[in-house]
Write a protein that holds these residues in place. Structure first.
Motif, short mmCIF file in Angstrom:
data_model
loop_
_atom_site.label_atom_id
_atom_site.label_comp_id
_atom_site.label_asym_id
_atom_site.label_seq_id
_atom_site.Cartn_x
_atom_site.Cartn_y
_atom_site.Cartn_z
N ALA A 10 42.12 15.78 -87.58
CA ALA A 10 42.59 14.50 -87.03
C ALA A 10 41.68 14.05 -85.89
N THR A 11 41.27 14.98 -85.04
CA THR A 11 40.38 14.65 -83.93
C THR A 11 39.03 14.19 -84.45
N ALA A 12 38.52 14.83 -85.48
CA ALA A 12 37.21 14.48 -86.03
C ALA A 12 37.22 13.09 -86.64
N ASN A 13 38.36 12.62 -87.10
CA ASN A 13 38.45 11.31 -87.76
C ASN A 13 38.70 10.16 -86.79
N ARG A 14 38.93 10.45 -85.54
CA ARG A 14 39.13 9.39 -84.54
C ARG A 14 37.79 8.78 -84.18
N GLN A 15 37.81 7.47 -83.96
CA GLN A 15 36.58 6.79 -83.56
C GLN A 15 36.88 5.93 -82.34
N VAL A 16 36.08 6.10 -81.32
CA VAL A 16 36.23 5.30 -80.11
C VAL A 16 35.63 3.93 -80.36
N ILE A 17 36.33 2.90 -79.91
CA ILE A 17 35.82 1.53 -79.99
C ILE A 17 35.34 1.15 -78.60
N GLU A 18 34.04 0.90 -78.49
CA GLU A 18 33.43 0.54 -77.21
C GLU A 18 32.89 -0.88 -77.29
N ILE A 19 33.06 -1.59 -76.20
CA ILE A 19 32.49 -2.93 -76.07
C ILE A 19 31.68 -2.94 -74.78
N ASN A 20 30.40 -3.24 -74.90
CA ASN A 20 29.49 -3.24 -73.74
C ASN A 20 29.57 -1.93 -72.96
N GLY A 21 29.64 -0.82 -73.67
CA GLY A 21 29.65 0.49 -73.05
C GLY A 21 30.99 0.93 -72.49
N GLU A 22 32.03 0.12 -72.65
CA GLU A 22 33.36 0.47 -72.14
C GLU A 22 34.29 0.80 -73.31
N ALA A 23 34.89 1.98 -73.27
CA ALA A 23 35.87 2.35 -74.29
C ALA A 23 37.12 1.51 -74.08
N VAL A 24 37.51 0.76 -75.11
CA VAL A 24 38.70 -0.09 -75.00
C VAL A 24 39.82 0.39 -75.91
N GLY A 25 39.49 1.27 -76.84
CA GLY A 25 40.50 1.79 -77.75
C GLY A 25 39.92 2.84 -78.66
N VAL A 26 40.77 3.31 -79.53
CA VAL A 26 40.37 4.30 -80.52
C VAL A 26 41.10 3.96 -81.81
N VAL A 27 40.45 4.21 -82.95
CA VAL A 27 41.13 4.06 -84.23
C VAL A 27 41.39 5.45 -84.79
N VAL A 28 42.59 5.62 -85.32
CA VAL A 28 42.99 6.90 -85.89
C VAL A 28 43.53 6.67 -87.29
N PRO A 29 43.21 7.56 -88.21
CA PRO A 29 43.74 7.41 -89.57
C PRO A 29 45.26 7.46 -89.57
#
Length: 80
Positions: A10-29
């Motif tokens: 589950a951890t390996a499938n998470r992807q951080v969403i960054e905008i201009n170098g700032e993490a704003v969220g994460v997507v998880v299956p």
């Protein structure tokens, strides 16, 4: 032992969403889609929305932020 494997996957499938170098969220299956989990207040409206891909989630964040910049802030309206 199986529980650790599931958590690692589950951890390996998470992807951080960054905008201009700032993490704003994460997507998880979740249920065959990717669920967006907001970590910054300015994208809170997108929290728990589901997307087909991480790129689709990133596009939604960019679109949301562009719309937010186009709208005057509530504080600015109140000060006027």
């Amino acid at each position: 032992m199986e529980k650790n494997t599931i958590n690692a996957n589950a951890t390996a499938n998470r992807q951080v969403i960054e905008i201009n170098g700032e993490a704003v969220g994460v997507v998880v299956p979740d249920a065959g889609t990717l669920k967006f989990v907001a970590v910054k207040y300015h994208v809170w409206e997108l929290d728990a929305q589901r997307f087909a891909t991480a790129d689709a989630a990133r596009h939604a964040v960019v679109t949301h932020l562009a719309g937010a910049r186009a709208r005057p802030s509530r504080l600015a309206e109140m000060a006027a």
